[in-house]
Design an enzyme around this catalytic site. Structure first.
Site, mmCIF file in Angstrom:
data_model
loop_
_atom_site.group_PDB
_atom_site.id
_atom_site.type_symbol
_atom_site.label_atom_id
_atom_site.label_comp_id
_atom_site.label_asym_id
_atom_site.label_seq_id
_atom_site.Cartn_x
_atom_site.Cartn_y
_atom_site.Cartn_z
ATOM 1 N N GLY A 185 0.773 -1.167 0.160
ATOM 2 C CA GLY A 185 0.072 -0.018 0.004
ATOM 3 C C GLY A 185 0.889 1.219 -0.057
ATOM 4 O O GLY A 185 1.919 1.093 -0.467
ATOM 5 N N CYS A 186 0.412 2.134 0.661
ATOM 6 C CA CYS A 186 1.096 3.653 0.702
ATOM 7 C C CYS A 186 2.425 3.440 1.231
ATOM 8 O O CYS A 186 2.757 2.893 2.613
ATOM 9 C CB CYS A 186 0.431 4.598 1.426
ATOM 10 S SG CYS A 186 1.110 6.359 1.582
ATOM 11 N N PHE A 187 3.505 3.927 0.709
ATOM 12 C CA PHE A 187 4.957 3.731 1.150
ATOM 13 C C PHE A 187 5.277 4.522 2.365
ATOM 14 O O PHE A 187 6.315 4.186 2.977
ATOM 15 C CB PHE A 187 6.052 3.658 0.104
ATOM 16 C CG PHE A 187 5.800 5.116 -0.865
ATOM 17 C CD1 PHE A 187 5.168 6.211 -0.605
ATOM 18 C CD2 PHE A 187 6.453 4.810 -2.144
ATOM 19 C CE1 PHE A 187 5.132 7.179 -1.454
ATOM 20 C CE2 PHE A 187 6.275 5.913 -2.763
ATOM 21 C CZ PHE A 187 5.624 6.980 -2.706
ATOM 22 N N TRP A 188 4.553 5.548 2.579
ATOM 23 C CA TRP A 188 4.822 6.358 3.743
ATOM 24 C C TRP A 188 4.336 5.420 5.138
ATOM 25 O O TRP A 188 5.264 5.281 5.908
ATOM 26 C CB TRP A 188 3.561 7.479 3.909
ATOM 27 C CG TRP A 188 3.754 8.557 2.896
ATOM 28 C CD1 TRP A 188 4.614 8.655 1.841
ATOM 29 C CD2 TRP A 188 2.645 9.450 2.616
ATOM 30 N NE1 TRP A 188 4.411 9.711 1.207
ATOM 31 C CE2 TRP A 188 3.061 10.106 1.489
ATOM 32 C CE3 TRP A 188 1.468 10.032 3.126
ATOM 33 C CZ2 TRP A 188 2.381 11.291 0.922
ATOM 34 C CZ3 TRP A 188 0.718 10.859 2.833
ATOM 35 C CH2 TRP A 188 1.279 11.623 1.765
#
Length: 212
Positions: free
Chosen positions: A45-48
């Site tokens: 998902g979101c790499f953050w």
């Protein structure tokens, strides 16, 4: 009335998330290479979100946000978001193999996402948010597949695990503004209401060795 109720609920959730974030120390990555350094690459998902998950673990030096699994060289964020390049948002994890094993990283990878969601994680939808574990050799491939089998046999999930298992061909670092995003932008709405609650859930449930 429904709109007023929704506003109140969102305000409560935002307040809770802000309260959580005040007591949460985000661990920054380090740039100096370690003696026993190895590299692993995961997309969840979101790499953050993935960045702070792996950087929270003892033995991990840094997790760099980037793109992998696509067919276009040197992609940028805008092109990846269209889904046309085939890349996933990933993190390249730099770790000390004498302090944390690849197997532990794989376990953390599965524990910090829902591996049954196809081409999405939560409200983030698109092939760039797919669940994917990249391997560099046969041993890593076997470890990933063994964990998928263990989770499947345990019946932890009611749906099939859809995590892709792929050889790593290229990794492209994301733009500078994506790196350490949660550390530098803790006030961001997505960070407050999605990233931090997800991370707190992972930290509470995963039996790992955390830095703080």
């Amino acid at each position: 009335m429904k709109n007023i109720f929704l506003i109140i609920v969102l305000a409560i959730l935002s307040s809770c998330a802000q309260s959580q974030s005040k007591n949460l120390k985000i661990t920054a990555g380090k740039k100096i290479k370690m003696a026993n350094e190895a590299v692993a690459t995961f997309g969840e998902g979101c790499f953050w979100h993935a960045e702070i998950v792996f950087q929270s673990l003892v033995g991990v030096r840094d997790a760099v946000s980037g793109y992998a699994g696509g067919s276009v060289a040197n992609p940028d964020y805008e092109s990846v978001c269209t889904g046309s390049t085939g890349h996933a948002e990933v993190v390249q994890v730099y770790y000390d193999s004498t302090k944390i094993s690849y197997q532990t990283l794989v376990k953390a990878f599965f524990a910090s996402q829902d591996p049954t969601e196809l081409n999405m994680q939560g409200n983030d939808m698109g092939t760039q948010y797919r669940t994917v574990a990249f391997y560099k050799n046969e041993s890593e491939k076997q470890i990933i597949n063994a964990e998928i089998k263990r989770l499947t046999d345990s019946k932890k999930y009611s749906k099939k695990i859809v995590t892709q298992v792929m050889p790593l061909k290229n990794f492209y670092p994301a733009e500078d503004y994506h790196q350490e995003y949660i550390l530098h932008h803790p006030e961001n709405g997505y960070v407050q209401n999605v990233s931090i609650p997800d991370f707190m859930k992972f930290k509470k449930e995963f039996k790992g060795n955390f830095k703080n």
